[in-house]
Design an enzyme around this catalytic site. Structure first.
Site, mmCIF file in Angstrom:
data_model
loop_
_atom_site.group_PDB
_atom_site.id
_atom_site.type_symbol
_atom_site.label_atom_id
_atom_site.label_comp_id
_atom_site.label_asym_id
_atom_site.label_seq_id
_atom_site.Cartn_x
_atom_site.Cartn_y
_atom_site.Cartn_z
ATOM 1 N N CYS A 85 35.231 14.534 21.899
ATOM 2 C CA CYS A 85 34.980 13.177 22.182
ATOM 3 C C CYS A 85 36.386 12.332 21.920
ATOM 4 O O CYS A 85 37.370 12.638 22.622
ATOM 5 C CB CYS A 85 33.852 12.481 21.432
ATOM 6 S SG CYS A 85 33.475 10.990 22.213
ATOM 7 N N HIS A 192 29.355 16.509 22.324
ATOM 8 C CA HIS A 192 29.466 16.887 20.931
ATOM 9 C C HIS A 192 28.644 17.926 20.490
ATOM 10 O O HIS A 192 27.367 18.098 20.069
ATOM 11 C CB HIS A 192 28.659 15.434 20.125
ATOM 12 C CG HIS A 192 29.666 14.173 20.077
ATOM 13 N ND1 HIS A 192 30.464 13.890 19.129
ATOM 14 C CD2 HIS A 192 29.770 13.282 21.106
ATOM 15 C CE1 HIS A 192 31.016 12.657 19.222
ATOM 16 N NE2 HIS A 192 30.765 12.174 20.560
ATOM 17 N N GLU A 194 28.657 19.221 17.346
ATOM 18 C CA GLU A 194 28.432 19.173 16.067
ATOM 19 C C GLU A 194 27.060 18.200 15.896
ATOM 20 O O GLU A 194 26.092 18.400 15.152
ATOM 21 C CB GLU A 194 29.244 18.314 15.024
ATOM 22 C CG GLU A 194 29.417 16.814 15.262
ATOM 23 C CD GLU A 194 30.078 16.341 16.642
ATOM 24 O OE1 GLU A 194 30.093 15.061 16.751
ATOM 25 O OE2 GLU A 194 30.427 17.351 17.344
#
Length: 217
Positions: A85, A192, A194
């Site tokens: 990002c 994302h 994660e």
């Protein structure tokens, strides 16, 4: 494997990245923006957030901090670098990946889960996926629309890493939402991984991004 997680004023996904790296067996450490020497680290992750408040444009101020020289040194030494990002925006800003991530087509912040196609498996972060595999990860950005003047070169060099599968929420060129350098060592993705690293979060499809780092030697 010792992995440096780069922190800027405004980073807000650093702890999420730290958590998943620990889950896969890495030894993560936070590294602040004013650090120049990254020689102790075997891989680098630049997490998401709003570095310096995204003033001027996303990643513009972070791109002129001392740690960028250290990141470039890591690349020249053959160490993998992942930008997520805001991290992807910074990597594009400093020219480590081609193209730019600019304001979304609708000029609004978009936060939603998306279906993605894995276009390239040559990077350390996507090597555990199958080419054209469909995965699910969230996006959260206001400046994620990808553009490049060298789209054919990206195709020829297998530098398109991720694309939106069913819709193109931010208006990116050819629905591209992740690219890499020619060698595949530097990877910049707007979604994302994660935030999709454990099933309790709604998907663990992103976990392989970090498991792939562990298998890179």
């Amino acid at each position: 494997m010792k992995v440096g997680i780069i922190r800027f004023p405004g980073s807000n996904c650093d702890r999420d990245v730290f958590h998943v790296l620990e889950l896969v067996g890495a030894k993560p450490e936070y590294v602040w923006w004013n650090t120049r020497d990254l020689s102790d680290y075997e891989a680098i992750v630049i997490p998401g957030g709003f570095s310096y408040g995204d003033y001027l444009r996303a990643g513009a101020i972070a791109a002129i901090t001392p740690i960028v020289d250290g990141i470039k040194d890591c690349v020249s030494e053959g160490k993998p670098v992942l930008g997520i990002c805001n991290g992807a925006q910074i990597l594009a800003e400093v020219g480590l990946v081609p193209g730019v991530f600019t304001e979304n087509e609708n000029a609004k912040f978009i936060c939603e889960w998306t279906d993605l196609k894995v276009e390239s498996v040559k990077t350390p972060f996507t090597r555990l996926y199958k080419k054209n595999e469909i995965i699910r990860m969230p996006i959260a950005h206001a400046e994620g629309r990808y553009y490049t003047e060298n789209i054919q070169e990206l195709r020829d060099n297998d530098q398109i890493v991720l694309s939106f599968e069913s819709e193109n929420p931010n208006g990116s060129m050819e629905a591209i939402t992740g690219v890499c350098d020619q060698e595949g060592l530097v990877c910049a993705v707007m979604p994302h991984p994660e935030r999709a690293s454990e099933s309790i979060l709604g998907s663990d499809d992103g976990r392989k991004f970090f498991e792939g780092i562990m298998k890179f030697r």
